[in-house]
Enzyme design. Structure first.
Site, short mmCIF file in Angstrom:
data_model
loop_
_atom_site.label_atom_id
_atom_site.label_comp_id
_atom_site.label_asym_id
_atom_site.label_seq_id
_atom_site.Cartn_x
_atom_site.Cartn_y
_atom_site.Cartn_z
CB ALA A 186 6.56 -9.18 -0.11
CB ALA B 269 5.76 -10.42 3.78
CE LYS C 54 10.83 -1.88 9.40
NZ LYS C 54 9.75 -1.91 8.44
#
Ligand code: PAF
Length: 303
Positions: free
Chosen positions: A12, A128, A176
């Site tokens: 993705a 995504a 992250k």
């Protein structure tokens, strides 16, 4: 004139980045046969939601020869990175530039050890999901953090993707990690979108507190309150996204749990720290992963 871009791993995220970068440079994707066939048939990657359209890219199904002076974007999953780099290594020459974007810790050192050269470590919050072969949904235009490398920054900006140059990329790797260590396992276990996790603030706080202590022992400062706020705001900014871990569980694929919460548990053990919340998530996701994967292989019949 920009370097050609070679995207190694058209899941993705890789497909979305390849599609968007095609506005600024010629792009080639290394993709699975069904994905590659659909891209050829429709003349590019079909992007939906944000900036919809068909983005023309070249596609190939085996690594082959790299274009001269290519910027090689490594977008395979963390657990596939080492074998992907081994396949890449003999094809690289001094003209190439390698960028690694995986979730998790230790990515740059792994890449530099396997390739025997320096790479650019980037951290991206682009979100995504793959809808079908040849099709990706662009769910959130998150920022990409890059170390001082004007070329990659410029390419991102010319492709109209938010990019920020930072001095200490490791800080963003840890930020992250915090976001992935909360959002990914919870969404994969509860089968909800990132935005639906917002009421679980107390769970997020507990996970971040444990991680902040591990980070401190590793010489990284991760202020707990600020980090919780970032995790909650990431849930909101990617609210419609099904995290990559949820997508993996749904597709019966291996997840990145060992690179995210697993990495935290291993570091905690090194420092003799207890991280019960991360340990529980690790055990639960491993359990789900094993069951879903064996079920997908048809080796288990659930009544
Ligand atoms: O792995 C993911 O899904 C992404 O890193 C993020 C930012 C959590 C968005 O879904």
């Amino acid at each position: 004139m920009s370097r050609p871009v070679y995207v190694f791993g058209a899941g993705a995220l890789g497909s979305l980045l390849g599609a968007l970068l095609s506005r600024a440079a010629p792009v080639e994707l290394l993709a699975r046969p069904d994905h590659a066939a659909a891209i050829r048939r429709q003349g590019g990657v079909r992007v939906s939601m944000t900036r919809p359209g068909i983005y023309p890219v070249q596609v190939r199904e085996s690594v082959g020869t790299l274009p001269e002076a290519a910027l090689v974007l490594m977008t395979v999953k963390a657990f596939d990175l080492e074998s992907a780099l081994q396949a890449l290594a003999p094809r690289l020459d001094a003209s190439h530039l390698v960028v690694v974007l995986q979730n998790g810790l230790g990515i740059r050192s792994l890449a530099e050890r396997v390739l025997g050269r320096s790479v650019v470590r980037a951290v991206t919050f682009m979100a995504a999901s793959q809808e079908a072969p040849g099709r990706v949904a662009f769910n959130a235009a998150g920022k990409t953090y890059l170390p001082a490398n004007g070329e990659v920054l410029e390419l991102w900006r010319r492709s109209d993707m938010p990019a920020v140059q930072v001095d200490d990329i490791e800080t963003y790797v840890w930020r992250k990690l915090a976001i992935n260590a909360v959002i990914n396992p919870l969404s994969a276990l509860l089968h909800v979108t990132n935005g639906e996790l917002a009421p679980l603030q107390r769970v997020a706080e507990r996970l971040v507190q444990e991680l902040a202590e591990v980070a401190r022992r590793e010489g990284q400062s991760l202020e707990a309150r600020e980090t919780v706020a970032k995790v909650l705001s990431s849930m909101q900014q990617t609210s419609l996204n099904c995290s990559s871990m949820l997508q993996d569980v749904r597709a019966g694929r291996r997840t990145e749990i060992d690179w995210i919460n697993g990495a935290i548990v291993r570091l905690a053990q090194k420092h003799a720290l207890a991280v019960p919340a991360h340990t529980q998530l690790l055990d639960l996701v491993r359990f789900v992963e094993r069951n879903v994967r064996s079920h997908a292989r048809g080796s288990r019949v659930l009544s």
